[in-house]
Design a protein around this motif. Structure first.
Motif, short mmCIF file in Angstrom:
data_model
loop_
_atom_site.label_atom_id
_atom_site.label_comp_id
_atom_site.label_asym_id
_atom_site.label_seq_id
_atom_site.Cartn_x
_atom_site.Cartn_y
_atom_site.Cartn_z
N ARG A 127 0.82 -1.23 0.00
CA ARG A 127 0.00 0.00 0.00
C ARG A 127 0.85 1.27 0.00
NH1 ARG A 127 -3.46 -3.25 3.47
NH2 ARG A 127 -2.36 -2.50 5.31
N LEU A 128 2.17 1.15 -0.05
CA LEU A 128 3.04 2.33 -0.01
C LEU A 128 2.86 3.17 -1.28
CD1 LEU A 128 6.37 0.86 1.42
CD2 LEU A 128 4.82 2.45 2.57
N PRO A 129 2.78 4.51 -1.13
CA PRO A 129 2.67 5.37 -2.31
C PRO A 129 4.01 5.47 -3.04
CG PRO A 129 2.81 6.70 -0.33
CD PRO A 129 2.74 5.28 0.14
N VAL A 130 3.95 5.55 -4.36
CA VAL A 130 5.15 5.61 -5.20
C VAL A 130 5.19 6.97 -5.90
CG1 VAL A 130 6.35 4.53 -7.14
CG2 VAL A 130 5.10 3.11 -5.51
N LEU A 131 6.40 7.53 -6.02
CA LEU A 131 6.57 8.82 -6.70
C LEU A 131 6.11 8.73 -8.16
CD1 LEU A 131 10.09 9.87 -5.37
CD2 LEU A 131 7.89 10.81 -4.67
N VAL A 145 12.07 15.62 2.26
CA VAL A 145 11.06 15.16 1.33
C VAL A 145 11.67 15.12 -0.07
CG1 VAL A 145 9.07 16.03 2.63
CG2 VAL A 145 10.19 17.51 0.95
N TRP A 146 10.93 14.54 -1.00
CA TRP A 146 11.34 14.55 -2.40
C TRP A 146 10.76 15.77 -3.08
CZ3 TRP A 146 14.71 10.98 -4.44
CH2 TRP A 146 14.99 9.87 -3.63
N ARG A 147 11.51 16.31 -4.08
CA ARG A 147 11.04 17.50 -4.79
C ARG A 147 11.37 17.38 -6.27
NH1 ARG A 147 13.92 22.75 -2.83
NH2 ARG A 147 12.99 23.55 -4.76
N THR A 148 10.57 18.08 -7.08
CA THR A 148 10.81 18.10 -8.52
C THR A 148 11.69 19.27 -8.89
OG1 THR A 148 8.85 19.46 -8.93
CG2 THR A 148 8.55 17.05 -8.97
N VAL A 191 7.35 24.04 -7.98
CA VAL A 191 8.14 22.94 -7.45
C VAL A 191 7.18 22.04 -6.65
CG1 VAL A 191 10.03 22.21 -5.95
CG2 VAL A 191 10.24 24.32 -7.29
N ALA A 192 7.10 20.76 -7.01
CA ALA A 192 6.23 19.82 -6.30
C ALA A 192 7.04 19.06 -5.25
CB ALA A 192 5.60 18.85 -7.29
N PHE A 193 6.39 18.76 -4.13
CA PHE A 193 7.02 18.00 -3.04
C PHE A 193 6.20 16.74 -2.77
CE2 PHE A 193 8.12 22.43 -2.44
CZ PHE A 193 9.47 22.39 -2.20
N SER A 194 6.86 15.70 -2.28
CA SER A 194 6.15 14.45 -2.01
C SER A 194 6.83 13.67 -0.90
CB SER A 194 6.09 13.58 -3.27
OG SER A 194 5.45 12.34 -2.99
N GLY A 195 5.99 13.02 -0.10
CA GLY A 195 6.49 12.13 0.94
C GLY A 195 6.43 10.67 0.52
N ALA A 196 6.12 10.41 -0.77
CA ALA A 196 6.06 9.04 -1.29
C ALA A 196 7.48 8.49 -1.45
CB ALA A 196 5.31 9.02 -2.61
N LEU A 197 7.57 7.28 -1.97
CA LEU A 197 8.86 6.61 -2.12
C LEU A 197 9.13 6.32 -3.59
CD1 LEU A 197 8.68 3.98 0.76
CD2 LEU A 197 10.08 6.05 0.71
N PRO A 198 10.42 6.29 -3.96
CA PRO A 198 10.75 5.88 -5.32
C PRO A 198 10.35 4.42 -5.55
CG PRO A 198 12.64 6.94 -4.24
CD PRO A 198 11.61 6.68 -3.18
N ALA A 199 10.01 4.08 -6.77
CA ALA A 199 9.59 2.72 -7.09
C ALA A 199 10.69 1.72 -6.75
CB ALA A 199 9.22 2.62 -8.57
N ARG A 200 11.95 2.09 -6.96
CA ARG A 200 13.05 1.15 -6.67
C ARG A 200 13.11 0.82 -5.18
NH1 ARG A 200 15.55 6.09 -7.35
NH2 ARG A 200 16.85 6.81 -5.59
#
Length: 243
Positions: A127-131, A145-148, A191-200
């Motif tokens: 159920r983990l969200p992916v970037l 966090v992750w950012r674009t 600039v978008a930010f996200s607390g999701a995780l990379p697919a890898r």
């Protein structure tokens, strides 16, 4: 001397048989007439009176016999479960992943617990969200966090304009057509930010939990292959209960 996995295989049958036989015993107890008997004799009032033969009904079931039957049905089950549980106290195995012991000498009961809990962890990882793969993401150490990358878009505004179709003369006024023109008045930088995780990262977590699950199952099978010393607990229990 049997192995633990053999005892586990026998346990289900012993439990089913004990339940069936105990149910039959309880059905007998539910019929009071089987536990009752009677004897009747008849004596006429005088010598000339009619003589009738005696009547009797024998007791078909005795409560003590029922208790013995119940004990006989349950002793085997009690012995099988005791053999398994005592053996489980000694049955241990290492949980090995890629040649490394993640856990050493783990009791089989804890291995069973691990199997159940790891299945829930696996559902959580699923159920983990992916970037969003459509964006380019970099990790922002400062905000954790992750950012674009910044993306600039123009901001426009409609400005009214006038176009002279015919110049004014001494006989006619000028003919003017009005219209609006989109004029760039500024720039938005997004600039978008996200607390999701990379697919890898999610794939790595999924692979780890699957490998650990396989290692726990292997360890459980190994632990259940240990020899189990026969235990006789049922006779002692019912020797006290129904003495």
């Amino acid at each position: 001397m049997a192995r633990i996995n053999q005892i586990i295989a026998v346990e289900k049958g012993a439990k089913s048989r004990a339940q069936r036989e105990l149910g039959e015993v309880q059905q007998v107890l539910a019929k009071p007439a089987l536990l009752s008997g009677i004897a009747r004799t008849y004596r006429p009032k005088d010598e000339e009176g009619e003589r009738l033969p005696p009547e009797s009904t024998r007791v078909q079931v005795k409560a003590e016999d029922v208790l013995r039957d119940a004990a006989r049905s349950l002793v085997r089950l009690f012995d099988v479960v005791a053999t398994k549980e005592w053996a489980n106290c000694d049955a241990r195995a290492d949980v090995v992943v890629d040649g490394r012991a993640v856990l050493a000498q783990v009791p089989v009961t804890y291995l069973l617990f691990l199997e159940k809990q790891l299945a829930e962890v696996q559902q959580l990882i699923g159920r983990l969200p992916v970037l969003d793969a459509a964006e380019t993401w970099t990790y922002d150490e400062g905000q954790d966090v992750w950012r674009t990358d910044p993306v600039a878009t123009a901001r426009t505004k409609k400005i009214p304009r006038a176009h002279v179709l015919y110049e004014a003369t001494d006989k006619h006024p000028a003919q003017v057509e009005t219209y609006t023109e989109d004029v760039i008045v500024g720039t938005w930088t997004r600039v978008a930010f996200s607390g999701a995780l990379p697919a890898r990262r999610v794939n790595e977590l999924r692979d780890r939990v699957e490998r650990l699950q396989a290692a726990v199952k292997f360890a459980r099978e190994e632990a259940n292959g240990a020899e189990a010393q026969d235990r006789q607990a049922g006779a002692a229990v019912f020797g006290y209960l129904f003495a």
